[in-house]
Design an enzyme around this catalytic site. Sequence first.
Site, PDB file in Angstrom:
ATOM      1  CB  ILE A  77      -1.015   0.052   1.169  1.00  0.00           C
ATOM      2  CG1 ILE A  77      -0.302  -0.115   2.514  1.00  0.00           C
ATOM      3  CG2 ILE A  77      -2.133  -0.963   0.970  1.00  0.00           C
ATOM      4  CD1 ILE A  77      -1.154   0.331   3.709  1.00  0.00           C
ATOM      5  CB  THR A  83       2.680  -0.955   6.901  1.00  0.00           C
ATOM      6  OG1 THR A  83       3.549  -1.635   5.994  1.00  0.00           O
ATOM      7  CG2 THR A  83       1.248  -1.447   6.673  1.00  0.00           C
ATOM      8  CB  THR A 134      -6.754  -1.181  17.382  1.00  0.00           C
ATOM      9  OG1 THR A 134      -6.629  -1.663  18.709  1.00  0.00           O
ATOM     10  CG2 THR A 134      -5.677  -0.115  17.186  1.00  0.00           C
ATOM     11  CG  ASP A 135      -9.582  -1.903  22.061  1.00  0.00           C
ATOM     12  OD1 ASP A 135      -8.518  -2.278  21.529  1.00  0.00           O
ATOM     13  OD2 ASP A 135     -10.150  -2.573  22.955  1.00  0.00           O
ATOM     14  CD  GLU A 136      -3.779  -3.019  21.218  1.00  0.00           C
ATOM     15  OE1 GLU A 136      -2.607  -2.664  21.363  1.00  0.00           O
ATOM     16  OE2 GLU A 136      -4.097  -4.172  20.867  1.00  0.00           O
ATOM     17  CE1 TYR A 178      -1.642  -2.469  15.312  1.00  0.00           C
ATOM     18  CE2 TYR A 178      -2.415  -2.613  17.588  1.00  0.00           C
ATOM     19  CZ  TYR A 178      -2.665  -2.697  16.224  1.00  0.00           C
ATOM     20  OH  TYR A 178      -3.933  -2.992  15.774  1.00  0.00           O
ATOM     21  CE  LYS A 210      -4.790   0.301  12.920  1.00  0.00           C
ATOM     22  NZ  LYS A 210      -5.058  -0.154  11.514  1.00  0.00           N
ATOM     23  CG  ASN A 228     -11.291  -8.953  15.921  1.00  0.00           C
ATOM     24  OD1 ASN A 228     -11.839  -9.030  14.838  1.00  0.00           O
ATOM     25  ND2 ASN A 228     -11.456  -7.890  16.703  1.00  0.00           N
ATOM     26  CG  HIS A 240       1.273  -5.878  28.842  1.00  0.00           C
ATOM     27  ND1 HIS A 240       1.450  -7.192  29.151  1.00  0.00           N
ATOM     28  CD2 HIS A 240       0.334  -5.858  27.870  1.00  0.00           C
ATOM     29  CE1 HIS A 240       0.659  -7.945  28.410  1.00  0.00           C
ATOM     30  NE2 HIS A 240      -0.036  -7.148  27.625  1.00  0.00           N
TER      31      HIS A 240
HETATM   32  P1  NAD Z   1      -2.921  -9.232  10.284  1.00  0.00           P
HETATM   33  O1  NAD Z   1      -1.546  -8.888  10.771  1.00  0.00           O
HETATM   34  O2  NAD Z   1      -3.442 -10.607  10.493  1.00  0.00           O
HETATM   35  O3  NAD Z   1      -3.045  -8.926   8.717  1.00  0.00           O
HETATM   36  C1  NAD Z   1      -2.509  -7.784   8.134  1.00  0.00           C
HETATM   37  C2  NAD Z   1      -2.571  -7.969   6.621  1.00  0.00           C
HETATM   38  O4  NAD Z   1      -2.049  -6.764   6.014  1.00  0.00           O
HETATM   39  C3  NAD Z   1      -1.698  -9.125   6.114  1.00  0.00           C
HETATM   40  O5  NAD Z   1      -2.411  -9.879   5.148  1.00  0.00           O
HETATM   41  C4  NAD Z   1      -0.492  -8.432   5.506  1.00  0.00           C
HETATM   42  O6  NAD Z   1       0.080  -9.169   4.419  1.00  0.00           O
HETATM   43  C5  NAD Z   1      -1.110  -7.121   5.024  1.00  0.00           C
HETATM   44  N1  NAD Z   1      -0.109  -6.045   4.924  1.00  0.00           N
HETATM   45  C6  NAD Z   1       0.798  -5.674   5.862  1.00  0.00           C
HETATM   46  N2  NAD Z   1       1.558  -4.661   5.400  1.00  0.00           N
HETATM   47  C7  NAD Z   1       1.111  -4.367   4.147  1.00  0.00           C
HETATM   48  C8  NAD Z   1       1.480  -3.420   3.161  1.00  0.00           C
HETATM   49  N3  NAD Z   1       2.486  -2.547   3.371  1.00  0.00           N
HETATM   50  N4  NAD Z   1       0.790  -3.383   1.992  1.00  0.00           N
HETATM   51  C9  NAD Z   1      -0.233  -4.258   1.764  1.00  0.00           C
HETATM   52  N5  NAD Z   1      -0.604  -5.201   2.646  1.00  0.00           N
HETATM   53  C10 NAD Z   1       0.049  -5.253   3.840  1.00  0.00           C
HETATM   54  O7  NAD Z   1      -3.877  -8.141  10.981  1.00  0.00           O
HETATM   55  P2  NAD Z   1      -5.356  -8.320  11.523  1.00  0.00           P
HETATM   56  O8  NAD Z   1      -5.305  -8.851  12.902  1.00  0.00           O
HETATM   57  O9  NAD Z   1      -6.172  -9.011  10.498  1.00  0.00           O
HETATM   58  O10 NAD Z   1      -5.810  -6.791  11.627  1.00  0.00           O
HETATM   59  C11 NAD Z   1      -6.386  -6.126  10.494  1.00  0.00           C
HETATM   60  C12 NAD Z   1      -6.669  -4.686  10.862  1.00  0.00           C
HETATM   61  O11 NAD Z   1      -7.554  -4.624  11.982  1.00  0.00           O
HETATM   62  C13 NAD Z   1      -5.420  -3.909  11.269  1.00  0.00           C
HETATM   63  O12 NAD Z   1      -5.513  -2.607  10.731  1.00  0.00           O
HETATM   64  C14 NAD Z   1      -5.477  -3.883  12.789  1.00  0.00           C
HETATM   65  O13 NAD Z   1      -4.856  -2.716  13.279  1.00  0.00           O
HETATM   66  C15 NAD Z   1      -6.975  -3.865  13.028  1.00  0.00           C
HETATM   67  N6  NAD Z   1      -7.423  -4.461  14.293  1.00  0.00           N
HETATM   68  C16 NAD Z   1      -7.009  -5.698  14.662  1.00  0.00           C
HETATM   69  C17 NAD Z   1      -7.501  -6.261  15.849  1.00  0.00           C
HETATM   70  C18 NAD Z   1      -7.119  -7.667  16.274  1.00  0.00           C
HETATM   71  O14 NAD Z   1      -7.511  -8.099  17.346  1.00  0.00           O
HETATM   72  N7  NAD Z   1      -6.380  -8.430  15.479  1.00  0.00           N
HETATM   73  C19 NAD Z   1      -8.390  -5.550  16.649  1.00  0.00           C
HETATM   74  C20 NAD Z   1      -8.801  -4.281  16.224  1.00  0.00           C
HETATM   75  C21 NAD Z   1      -8.320  -3.761  15.039  1.00  0.00           C
END
Ligand code: NAD
Length: 360
Positions: free
Chosen positions: A59, A99, A133-135, A159, A163, A189, A296
């Site tokens: 991206i 990213t 995220t809520d973080e 992180y 965000k 999640n 933490h």
């Molecule tokens: P993940 O780490 O499992 O997946 C991230 C995806 O983004 C991967 O497929 C990776 O290949 C892709 N990616 C990373 N850098 C990239 C780049 N430069 N260009 C294109 N693609 C790229 O993350 P997730 O847990 O599925 O989280 C997805 C989103 O939801 C994130 O934005 C995260 O901040 C947010 N989020 C996650 C949670 C959680 O509990 N996991 C909770 C709230 C919000």
Amino acid sequence: MKILVTGGAGFIGSAVVRYLINETDCEVINVDKLTYAGNLDSLADVAASPRYSFYQVDIRSKNALDEIFAAQQPDAVMHLAAESHVDRSIEGPQAFIETNIVGTYTLLEAARSYWNRLDAPRQAAFRFHHISTDEVYGDLEPQDPAFTETTAYAPSSPYSASKASSDHLVRSWHRTFGLPVVLSNCSNNYGPFHFPEKLIPHVILNALQGQPLPVYGDGAQVRDWLFVEDHARALYAVVSRGEVGQTYNIGGHNEKTNLQVVHTLCDLLEERGAVKPEGVAHFRDLITFVKDRPGHDKRYAVDAGKIHAHLGWTPQETFETGMRKTVDWYLENSPWWARVLSGDYALERLGEHATESVEA
Ligand code: NAD
């Protein structure tokens, strides 16, 4: 609706893509770089759909994004691509800045130049949905009320700070340039297809292999857990019906300490009759307390009242039903996680799966 999803090969992104293909008539354009966290195996059930296409793209690559917007003419963007693991952000923050901040900026600029050229009805209907995220809100004391959409930002880790930065960029692109954005901030999640570095899959897979189940500090950190398929439904409600410029907090009303989560997983593995490795009498015996993560956060809790009141969304799974589904999924899908643990999932990513492959 034709939706450009970034990060669709990740944990939540793949749940969103599966939901959009299986439960709606949307077209999906998945734009994912395939970092270590991206796994096309998670999309095997939907990859052959005529409503699905995939671009292996970073991206941060503006030219590649411009080409995709021009060729595909999406009605909406759901932006999930991110570096997402707090421990990795402490070991090496740079990828998070690149990213989560630069990548979001680049995507906003590509979306803005595409949106500027749309006719007025399509401009009005376009949505840029930023998934966060809520973080970003920092952490809470035990007696504090849950985070609402107006809670002040106070991120603790590289992180969550990256965000938070991306959230600010998205809001400013709305205020300054008029880009029609919506945002959502979600709690932790869990569910199927979760990469094993995260707490819940890590504990399940270590337990099955008779390895220690590491718990940071005393395990008293509180998280608000949401089943990933409930999150996918919430995100579709936000992108399709959310009000422009608004933020929606998403949470599961499931506050649990990390130690409670680990105990629940051990007990479910016992209940489901998981085969114990030799020498292990009880899965709980594998629990090992390790040095706490620096900085933490103690407690997260999300007030999801707004998305419930405005968009009618509530989670379908309780903590108990969601955790049971998750444990069952890992017990029944060892080929998926065996390929992750062996690294084989990453061997076939040299471009042959992509509709198009573009270097960053
Ligand atoms: P993940 O780490 O499992 O997946 C991230 C995806 O983004 C991967 O497929 C990776 O290949 C892709 N990616 C990373 N850098 C990239 C780049 N430069 N260009 C294109 N693609 C790229 O993350 P997730 O847990 O599925 O989280 C997805 C989103 O939801 C994130 O934005 C995260 O901040 C947010 N989020 C996650 C949670 C959680 O509990 N996991 C909770 C709230 C919000």
